[in-house]
Design a protein around this motif. Structure first.
Motif, mmCIF file in Angstrom:
data_model
loop_
_atom_site.group_PDB
_atom_site.id
_atom_site.type_symbol
_atom_site.label_atom_id
_atom_site.label_comp_id
_atom_site.label_asym_id
_atom_site.label_seq_id
_atom_site.Cartn_x
_atom_site.Cartn_y
_atom_site.Cartn_z
ATOM 1 N N LEU A 287 3.631 9.043 -9.173
ATOM 2 C CA LEU A 287 2.582 9.550 -8.301
ATOM 3 C C LEU A 287 3.197 9.888 -6.950
ATOM 4 O O LEU A 287 3.655 9.008 -6.226
ATOM 5 C CB LEU A 287 1.475 8.499 -8.136
ATOM 6 C CG LEU A 287 0.325 8.876 -7.197
ATOM 7 C CD1 LEU A 287 -0.481 10.042 -7.761
ATOM 8 C CD2 LEU A 287 -0.590 7.676 -6.948
ATOM 9 N N PHE B 156 -1.945 4.116 -12.342
ATOM 10 C CA PHE B 156 -1.841 3.797 -10.922
ATOM 11 C C PHE B 156 -3.187 3.230 -10.484
ATOM 12 O O PHE B 156 -4.241 3.768 -10.842
ATOM 13 C CB PHE B 156 -1.503 5.049 -10.111
ATOM 14 C CG PHE B 156 -0.276 5.773 -10.577
ATOM 15 C CD1 PHE B 156 0.979 5.270 -10.286
ATOM 16 C CD2 PHE B 156 -0.371 6.934 -11.323
ATOM 17 C CE1 PHE B 156 2.126 5.928 -10.722
ATOM 18 C CE2 PHE B 156 0.757 7.602 -11.760
ATOM 19 C CZ PHE B 156 2.016 7.089 -11.464
ATOM 20 N N ASN C 7 0.855 -1.186 0.000
ATOM 21 C CA ASN C 7 0.000 0.000 0.000
ATOM 22 C C ASN C 7 0.893 1.240 0.000
ATOM 23 O O ASN C 7 1.454 1.595 1.030
ATOM 24 C CB ASN C 7 -0.912 -0.006 1.227
ATOM 25 C CG ASN C 7 -1.699 -1.293 1.340
ATOM 26 O OD1 ASN C 7 -2.364 -1.711 0.401
ATOM 27 N ND2 ASN C 7 -1.619 -1.943 2.495
ATOM 28 N N ILE D 285 -6.034 2.393 -7.768
ATOM 29 C CA ILE D 285 -6.580 2.843 -6.490
ATOM 30 C C ILE D 285 -7.669 1.875 -6.041
ATOM 31 O O ILE D 285 -8.623 1.621 -6.784
ATOM 32 C CB ILE D 285 -7.178 4.261 -6.591
ATOM 33 C CG1 ILE D 285 -6.178 5.236 -7.228
ATOM 34 C CG2 ILE D 285 -7.624 4.746 -5.213
ATOM 35 C CD1 ILE D 285 -4.959 5.519 -6.407
ATOM 36 N N LYS E 68 0.316 4.709 -1.228
ATOM 37 C CA LYS E 68 -0.260 6.005 -0.857
ATOM 38 C C LYS E 68 -1.689 5.788 -0.394
ATOM 39 O O LYS E 68 -2.365 4.867 -0.851
ATOM 40 C CB LYS E 68 -0.267 6.976 -2.057
ATOM 41 C CG LYS E 68 1.007 6.998 -2.893
ATOM 42 C CD LYS E 68 2.126 7.715 -2.213
ATOM 43 C CE LYS E 68 3.368 7.741 -3.120
ATOM 44 N NZ LYS E 68 4.520 8.356 -2.447
ATOM 45 N N THR E 69 -2.157 6.665 0.483
ATOM 46 C CA THR E 69 -3.538 6.558 0.948
ATOM 47 C C THR E 69 -4.186 7.936 1.042
ATOM 48 O O THR E 69 -3.500 8.961 1.138
ATOM 49 C CB THR E 69 -3.631 5.888 2.328
ATOM 50 O OG1 THR E 69 -2.908 6.668 3.280
ATOM 51 C CG2 THR E 69 -3.084 4.474 2.301
ATOM 52 N N SER F 146 -12.166 -0.858 -7.445
ATOM 53 C CA SER F 146 -10.853 -0.326 -7.812
ATOM 54 C C SER F 146 -11.004 0.473 -9.106
ATOM 55 O O SER F 146 -11.936 0.251 -9.878
ATOM 56 C CB SER F 146 -9.843 -1.454 -8.010
ATOM 57 O OG SER F 146 -9.687 -2.219 -6.832
ATOM 58 N N ALA G 218 -4.423 14.393 -7.903
ATOM 59 C CA ALA G 218 -3.201 13.593 -7.877
ATOM 60 C C ALA G 218 -2.015 14.462 -8.278
ATOM 61 O O ALA G 218 -2.042 15.120 -9.331
ATOM 62 C CB ALA G 218 -3.323 12.407 -8.824
ATOM 63 N N ARG H 58 0.372 -1.423 -4.942
ATOM 64 C CA ARG H 58 1.478 -1.766 -5.837
ATOM 65 C C ARG H 58 1.473 -3.249 -6.217
ATOM 66 O O ARG H 58 2.402 -3.718 -6.866
ATOM 67 C CB ARG H 58 2.807 -1.441 -5.150
ATOM 68 C CG ARG H 58 3.041 0.032 -4.887
ATOM 69 C CD ARG H 58 3.499 0.751 -6.133
ATOM 70 N NE ARG H 58 3.767 2.165 -5.873
ATOM 71 C CZ ARG H 58 4.910 2.637 -5.386
ATOM 72 N NH1 ARG H 58 5.893 1.804 -5.087
ATOM 73 N NH2 ARG H 58 5.068 3.924 -5.189
ATOM 74 N N ASN I 248 -3.535 3.449 -2.884
ATOM 75 C CA ASN I 248 -2.769 3.199 -4.105
ATOM 76 C C ASN I 248 -1.952 1.931 -3.897
ATOM 77 O O ASN I 248 -0.979 1.918 -3.167
ATOM 78 C CB ASN I 248 -1.862 4.383 -4.407
ATOM 79 C CG ASN I 248 -0.821 4.083 -5.474
ATOM 80 O OD1 ASN I 248 0.326 4.486 -5.363
ATOM 81 N ND2 ASN I 248 -1.203 3.360 -6.507
#
Length: 508
Positions: free
Chosen positions: A473, A447, A417, A449, A419-420, A462, A485, A432, A430
């Motif tokens: 990002l 990216f 995980n 989400i 980014k949040t 998603s 973003a 990976r 976000n």
């Protein structure tokens, strides 16, 4: 009136109905097999069948071809018609559930049927269900059969049972699939149709900006290189203005200052000093500070007197979460049980802090495992949640240098995980980690989400945020109407569509 037509017409009509079914099933099966990978992906995104996508993707074309073969062979025609009725009833029930009970409506299937809307597709399937029932009744009335005269109730019962059991089978699949998707974690993402749409892209000129916060009309951007300058974006007009924070104190050894906007207040934070100064956004002047702060690595202000901190004060300098209350005699209280150590206590518990003003709760999401915790404004655990991937243990290797005084990754970690962001009752992550039935090109170009409902404690959907010129990002932020973003020096603005906005209703 149909039942009293002559036997010759009925026989001719049965042949036509069987031919229509043969053409439909052969065409549908061949279309699926010719684009089999895409068919599997579509099943993987299905809100009803995603958990069973692998074996259904093989089974459905095979059954369709088998039914077509039964309808060609005269002795097996009756069996073929019952099978056709069951399969078409299942397809119809599936569409009905998707339209009325699923969390989103996925893309349609391939071939000619892809051009149909879901409601037209439902009517199309119902028409074929009626054709199958008509053919079965007329088949039982043929002179060489005459089963209708002997036992009409038996024929009606068989048709009714075939219809009812088919409906029940798909309904049970839907309920079991929901259970697996929410709680057994097979890691299959759901991509509904276009939950966000790009609105505009703004060139920020520099890559040192981050999201400081928002109110009902404006988005605030902080700047790592110039901490006292804040860019203010009007959410409606997309016009950016720059304001400057008035800060009177000098000679403070700041290392990494971060600006946070919460409600009508702003905060300047630096855990290496440690210091948190506060003021009002009405004049952007610092008017006070939190006294007696411990050193911290992350901070999220709750209000003008409370702030939730993450400090490296646990065993072997492991991370701990606590609350600092400037209005209490005992200002700092740590909750040692919130962050669960798996390996070293620092890297394995590293993550992001995000605060929901509407829920009055903080969400801490781990970087390297599929877990987040929801904490109330008193730093007490509300519950532990999981992201949809299957990485339960942090996949990291840590090297200890200088007699254990320094730690570093000895191999690249698997970031789960990255980014949040939190908006109301929704957590945006976000991820990976690529899931099953997901296109490689999508992951290269965008990216991903993932969205979770913090109140219902469920995964929702998603979606992809497409890259701008291959830029990274840096961070993202979500309001009631937009997703923002920051991709290096660009600020991309995405408008939220109704299928995502409707999920923002807070359920008590």
């Amino acid at each position: 009136m149909i039942l009293y037509t002559n036997a010759g017409f009925k026989k001719y009509a049965i042949d036509v109905i069987c031919l229509l079914y043969i053409l439909l099933f052969v065409y549908a099966a061949v279309s699926k097999l010719l684009d089999f990978e895409n068919f599997q992906v579509q099943l993987g995104q299905s809100p009803t069948l995603s958990s069973y996508a692998l074996w259904i993707s093989y089974l459905v074309p095979l059954i369709e071809l088998l039914i077509a073969l039964f309808l060609i062979i005269p002795k097996l025609r009756n069996c073929g018609l019952y099978s056709a009725l069951c399969l078409m009833t299942m397809f119809t029930t599936y569409i009905f559930i998707v339209l009325h009970y699923s969390s989103f409506v996925p893309c349609s299937c391939g071939g000619i049927l892809e051009k149909m809307s879901w409601n037209v597709h439902l009517a199309f399937n119902l028409f074929f269900v009626v054709l199958a029932i008509t053919a079965l009744i007329w088949q039982s009335q043929q002179p060489n059969n005459n089963a209708w005269k002997k036992k009409p109730r038996t024929i009606i019962l068989k048709i009714s049972l075939s219809f009812i059991l088919s409906v029940i089978a798909v309904t049970v699949l839907f309920l079991l699939s929901e259970e697996i998707m929410q709680y057994k974690n097979p890691f299959i993402r759901r991509f509904p149709q276009h939950p966000v749409m790009r609105d505009t892209v703004i060139d920020l000129k520099f890559n040192s900006y981050y999201f400081a916060g928002a109110d009902q009309k404006r988005i605030y951007l902080g700047n790592y290189s110039n901490p006292l300058h804040v860019k203010v974006l009007n959410e409606k007009t997309k016009i950016i203005e720059t304001t400057k924070i008035t800060f009177a104190k000098k000679n403070i050894p700041f290392v990494s200052v971060r600006t946070v906007v919460r409600g009508s207040h702003f905060y300047l934070t630096d855990g290496s000093v440690p210091a948190i100064f506060k003021g009002r956004i009405s004049d952007w002047k610092t008017t006070g500070e939190f006294k007696g702060l411990p050193y911290f690595t992350l901070a999220e202000p709750v209000d003008s007197t409370k702030v939730i901190l993450r400090s490296s004060r646990g065993k072997n300098r492991s991370h701990e979460l606590g609350i600092f209350d400037d209005g209490q005699i005992q200002k700092i209280r740590y909750n040692k049980t919130l962050l669960q150590v798996q390996k070293d206590g620092i890297f394995d518990t590293d993550g992001t802090l995000a605060y929901s003003e509407k829920l009055h709760q903080l969400v801490y999401t781990y970087y390297y495992r599929n877990e987040f915790i929801v904490v109330n404004s008193n730093a007490e655990l509300s519950y532990i949640g999981n992201t949809i991937d299957t990485t339960t243990k942090a996949k990291i290797k840590v090297a200890y240098l200088k007699n254990g005084m320094e730690r570093k990754f000895s191999a690249p970690p698997l970031t789960v995980n990255a980014k949040t962001a939190v908006c109301g009752n929704l957590l945006f992550v976000n991820s990976r980690v690529q899931g099953r039935f997901e296109n490689e090109k999508l992951w290269k170009d965008a990216f991903i989400i993932d969205v979770y409902n913090l109140v219902k404690r469920t995964y929702i959907m998603s979606f992809a945020v497409y890259k701008i010129e291959e830029k990274k990002l840096f961070s993202f932020y979500v309001t009631d109407d937009y997703l923002y973003a920051i991709m290096e020096n660009h600020l991309a603005v995405y408008k939220l569509r109704n299928n995502l906005k409707k999920e923002m209703k807070i359920v008590k």
